[in-house]
Design a protein around this motif. Structure first.
Motif, short mmCIF file in Angstrom:
data_model
loop_
_atom_site.label_atom_id
_atom_site.label_comp_id
_atom_site.label_asym_id
_atom_site.label_seq_id
_atom_site.Cartn_x
_atom_site.Cartn_y
_atom_site.Cartn_z
N ILE A 146 0.82 -1.21 0.00
CA ILE A 146 0.00 0.00 0.00
C ILE A 146 0.86 1.27 0.00
CG2 ILE A 146 -1.56 1.38 1.46
CD1 ILE A 146 -2.94 -0.83 0.22
N GLU A 147 0.55 2.17 -0.92
CA GLU A 147 1.21 3.48 -0.93
C GLU A 147 0.17 4.58 -0.91
OE1 GLU A 147 3.99 3.96 -4.09
OE2 GLU A 147 4.99 2.06 -3.68
N LYS A 148 0.43 5.60 -0.09
CA LYS A 148 -0.50 6.72 -0.03
C LYS A 148 0.25 8.02 0.21
CE LYS A 148 -4.25 9.03 0.30
NZ LYS A 148 -5.01 9.29 -0.92
N SER A 149 -0.04 9.02 -0.62
CA SER A 149 0.59 10.34 -0.44
C SER A 149 -0.47 11.41 -0.24
CB SER A 149 1.40 10.74 -1.67
OG SER A 149 2.02 9.63 -2.24
N PHE A 150 -0.09 12.47 0.41
CA PHE A 150 -0.92 13.68 0.46
C PHE A 150 -0.09 14.82 -0.10
CE2 PHE A 150 -2.85 11.23 3.95
CZ PHE A 150 -4.16 11.24 3.51
N ASN A 151 -0.62 15.51 -1.09
CA ASN A 151 0.05 16.65 -1.72
C ASN A 151 1.52 16.32 -2.05
OD1 ASN A 151 -2.35 17.94 -0.85
ND2 ASN A 151 -1.35 18.41 1.10
N GLY A 152 1.74 15.17 -2.66
CA GLY A 152 3.08 14.80 -3.07
C GLY A 152 3.97 14.31 -1.93
N ASN A 153 3.41 14.26 -0.73
CA ASN A 153 4.17 13.83 0.44
C ASN A 153 3.83 12.38 0.74
OD1 ASN A 153 5.77 14.17 2.61
ND2 ASN A 153 4.62 15.92 3.44
N LYS A 154 4.80 11.49 0.58
CA LYS A 154 4.48 10.08 0.74
C LYS A 154 4.36 9.70 2.22
CE LYS A 154 5.13 6.81 -2.72
NZ LYS A 154 5.99 6.08 -3.64
N ILE A 155 3.19 9.26 2.64
CA ILE A 155 2.97 8.91 4.05
C ILE A 155 3.12 7.40 4.24
CG2 ILE A 155 1.37 9.04 6.00
CD1 ILE A 155 2.24 11.77 5.00
N LEU A 156 2.52 6.61 3.35
CA LEU A 156 2.70 5.16 3.39
C LEU A 156 3.56 4.77 2.20
CD1 LEU A 156 -0.94 3.98 4.25
CD2 LEU A 156 0.92 4.55 5.81
N LYS A 157 4.69 4.08 2.49
CA LYS A 157 5.65 3.83 1.41
C LYS A 157 5.73 2.36 1.03
CE LYS A 157 8.26 7.73 3.22
NZ LYS A 157 9.33 8.07 4.16
N GLY A 158 4.59 1.73 0.85
CA GLY A 158 4.62 0.33 0.43
C GLY A 158 4.58 -0.59 1.64
N ILE A 159 3.37 -0.80 2.17
CA ILE A 159 3.24 -1.64 3.36
C ILE A 159 2.50 -2.92 2.98
CG2 ILE A 159 2.09 -1.79 5.61
CD1 ILE A 159 2.78 1.09 6.02
N SER A 160 3.06 -4.06 3.41
CA SER A 160 2.39 -5.34 3.19
C SER A 160 2.31 -6.07 4.52
CB SER A 160 3.17 -6.22 2.22
OG SER A 160 3.41 -5.53 1.02
N THR A 161 1.15 -6.65 4.79
CA THR A 161 1.03 -7.45 6.00
C THR A 161 -0.26 -8.25 5.95
OG1 THR A 161 1.18 -7.41 8.42
CG2 THR A 161 -0.18 -5.73 7.39
N VAL A 162 -0.46 -9.08 6.96
CA VAL A 162 -1.69 -9.86 7.05
C VAL A 162 -2.28 -9.66 8.44
CG1 VAL A 162 -2.65 -12.18 7.09
CG2 VAL A 162 -0.89 -11.59 5.42
N PHE A 163 -3.56 -9.31 8.50
CA PHE A 163 -4.24 -9.22 9.79
C PHE A 163 -5.12 -10.46 9.95
CE2 PHE A 163 -3.64 -4.69 8.55
CZ PHE A 163 -2.72 -4.37 9.53
N GLU A 164 -4.86 -11.21 11.04
CA GLU A 164 -5.50 -12.51 11.14
C GLU A 164 -6.85 -12.48 11.84
OE1 GLU A 164 -2.45 -15.15 12.72
OE2 GLU A 164 -1.09 -14.09 11.36
N THR A 165 -7.70 -13.41 11.44
CA THR A 165 -9.04 -13.51 12.00
C THR A 165 -8.99 -14.08 13.41
OG1 THR A 165 -9.84 -13.94 9.78
CG2 THR A 165 -11.35 -14.46 11.58
N GLY A 166 -9.85 -13.53 14.29
CA GLY A 166 -9.91 -14.03 15.66
C GLY A 166 -8.75 -13.57 16.52
N LYS A 167 -7.95 -12.64 15.97
CA LYS A 167 -6.82 -12.12 16.74
C LYS A 167 -6.89 -10.62 16.83
CE LYS A 167 -3.30 -15.61 16.23
NZ LYS A 167 -2.04 -15.98 15.62
N THR A 168 -6.28 -10.07 17.89
CA THR A 168 -6.16 -8.62 17.97
C THR A 168 -4.84 -8.23 17.33
OG1 THR A 168 -5.38 -9.03 20.21
CG2 THR A 168 -7.59 -8.16 19.98
N ASN A 169 -4.94 -7.57 16.19
CA ASN A 169 -3.76 -7.12 15.44
C ASN A 169 -3.49 -5.67 15.80
OD1 ASN A 169 -3.50 -9.45 13.27
ND2 ASN A 169 -5.66 -8.96 13.46
#
Ligand SMILES: Nc1ncnc2c1ncn2[C@@H]1O[C@H](COP(=O)(O)OP(=O)(O)OP(=O)(O)O)[C@@H](O)[C@H]1O
Ligand SMILES: [Mg+2]
Lengths: 248, 253
Positions: B7-30
């Motif tokens: 995942i990548e997300k920028s605001f006004n050309g400012n990169k806030i998320l720079k490529g995040i990958s992960t898995v959030f599991e079911t039945g767990k507090t992530n």
């Protein structure tokens, strides 16, 4: 600059489309509509009645004071009051005032919901927030012509009272004037305008509130900008509609 | 299970998320942890579709969010409960109306049934005498609890909480943490929580994602976080003396 306006207008029309996209459950929507009728229409009765009555009176007095030529018949006071109140004062002038009153209320209430993430909360739940927030305002303002009808009546009544009790004209003459050369289409024209203004009043302030960014300070700014655009649109549409419906 | 890919997300050309990958599991507090401004809220809102990421995919049990049509998106969202950082309660509605809102919107339940359910969830967040109050008439901590009640009232499959216990006293904070963990296990929910509260990490950190400068800097569980040598994590976790001691105790064991 121009491109910015065009994209804004495009966004406005996309918003209009989205409002009707996915309807909120009727059992919920019903209550929202009643609340908007109360806030927007009933809540404006007092100020509209007050302004119409006194401005109608002033129109009659001004006309009377300017009719100094004894050859011009007195009943023209009634005629002029009726024409100006029904054709312009009630539909247009009151709508510009409502752009301030209803408009800033709508923009600031929706804008506050935007900055406090209440709109995000609605969207996250799967609610069509535009439908939820704006549709009930549109429906409530279908009653706006009643408000303007009352303004017309009270405006003419105010003119009659100021004319008669101010000693400018007799009651019979004034009433005679208000009935003279009556063109039914003028009433239709006035109410067509009113209905279109009602839609502008419901949607333009909503647009400015819904798409605002920032915090509390920006809510205030958005209300001001919204008033400017709503009143400018009302005046422009008034010109266009008058040309289309009465011109030629 | 929620799968996040690049995942990548920028605001006004400012990169806030720079490529995040992960898995959030079911039945767990992530848990997503990280410094203030590290992008936790932006990540959570990107998962929810409030922000649209420029690239990357998010899939909810196989449903890829960006490939759903608007109706499917709305359908998916009725399975989501969200607690916003600022609570985001509807300020024209009472506490009970706020909590009952998702039920009135999306179920065919009658008023009595809705009221029973509202009573039940409000009791679970330890609020029993605020039903008729407006959000502006209750404290910030109470607002948080109302927001949690509203998020769980319609039995969500996915629960997102942005700092659910900031602004709460330690007792209530632990109560809320445990409540979230309990319902996560009880109803097999996929729960994602933003926090910078190390107590929460110790209590309920079944899976922890550490964000730094828009990147995933570390990933693990609450036992691993006290043993890791990852510098960024160590600097974040042991900024407090208390946790330095906890770490020493852990390492001695
Ligand atoms: N809507 C937005 N427009 C522009 N910039 C934004 C927006 N939302 C967040 N940011 C920026 O993204 C960065 C990360 O913000 P975010 O709210 O995700 O931090 P956070 O990790 O949640 O912090 P905190 O713990 O204080 O809540 C900040 O630098 C912020 O300025
Ligand atoms: Mg945050």
């Amino acid at each position: 600059m121009l491109i910015r306006y065009i994209t804004q207008i495009g966004r406005y029309f996309l918003m209009l489309k989205e409002i009707f996209n996915k309807q909120t459950k009727w059992s919920v929507m019903k209550n929202l509509i009643f609340k908007e009728i109360d806030d927007l229409v009933i809540g404006s009765l007092g100020i509209v009645a007050f302004i119409s009555f006194f401005v109608g009176g002033v129109v009659a007095i001004q006309t009377a004071l300017n009719l100094t030529n004894p050859l011009i018949p007195k009943y023209l006071i009634g005629f002029a009051t009726r024409q100006s109140v029904i054709l312009e004062f009630a539909p247009t002038f009151i709508s510009v005032i409502m752009a301030g009153k209803m408009g800033s209320f709508i923009t600031s209430s929706i804008g506050t919901m935007r900055v406090t993430e209440q709109i995000d909360a609605l969207e996250v739940m799967g609610v069509n927030s535009l439908n939820y927030l704006v549709f009930p305002k549109i429906i409530a303002l279908l009653l706006y012509p009643f408000l303007i009808g009352i303004a017309m009546f009270l405006g003419v009544l105010g003119g009659w009272m100021a004319g008669v009790y101010g000693g400018f004209i007799s009651s019979a003459e004034f009433i005679n004037g208000t009935q003279m050369d009556f063109i039914p289409f003028h009433i239709a024209y006035a109410f067509i305008k009113t209905l279109i203004f009602a839609m502008l009043l419901a949607t333009i302030p909503s647009f400015h509130g819904y798409y605002m960014k920032g915090g509390a300070l920006e809510v205030g700014k958005a209300s001001t900008v919204s008033f400017v655009w709503t009143s400018v649109s009302i005046i422009l549409f008034n010109y266009i509609l008058t040309q289309l419906l009465l011109g030629s | 299970m929620i799968e996040v890919k690049n995942i990548e997300k920028s605001f006004n050309g400012n990169k806030i998320l720079k490529g995040i990958s992960t898995v959030f599991e079911t039945g767990k507090t992530n848990l997503i942890i990280g410094q203030s401004g590290s992008g936790k809220t932006v990540l959570l809102k990107s998962l929810l579709g409030i922000h649209t990421p420029e690239s990357g995919t998010i899939s909810f049990d196989g449903r890829i969010y960006s490939e759903l049509n608007p109706d499917e998106k709305r359908e998916l969202r009725t399975e989501i409960g969200m607690v916003f950082q600022g609570s985001a309660l509807f300020d024209s509605m009472t506490v009970a109306e706020n909590v009952g809102f998702p039920l009135r919107m999306f179920t065919k339940d009658n008023n009595k049934k809705i009221q029973e359910r509202v009573d039940f969830v409000l009791k679970r967040v330890a609020l029993t005498d605020a039903h008729k109050k407006l959000p502006s008439e209750i404290s910030g901590g109470m607002q948080k609890r109302v927001a949690i009640a509203r998020a769980i009232v319609n039995n969500p499959k996915y629960l997102f909480c942005d700092e659910p216990n900031s602004g709460l006293d330690p007792n209530t904070a632990i109560l809320i943490d445990n409540l979230i963990k309990e319902i996560t296990e009880e109803y097999n929910i996929t729960t994602v929580i933003n926090t910078h509260d190390m107590n929460s990490v110790m209590e309920i950190g079944e899976k922890i994602l550490f964000l730094k400068d828009g990147l995933k800097a570390w990933e693990g569980n609450k036992d691993e976080i006290f043993r890791t040598d990852n510098e960024a994590v160590v600097a974040f976790v042991y900024s407090s003396n208390l946790f330095k001691k906890v770490r020493e105790a852990y390492l001695k064991e």
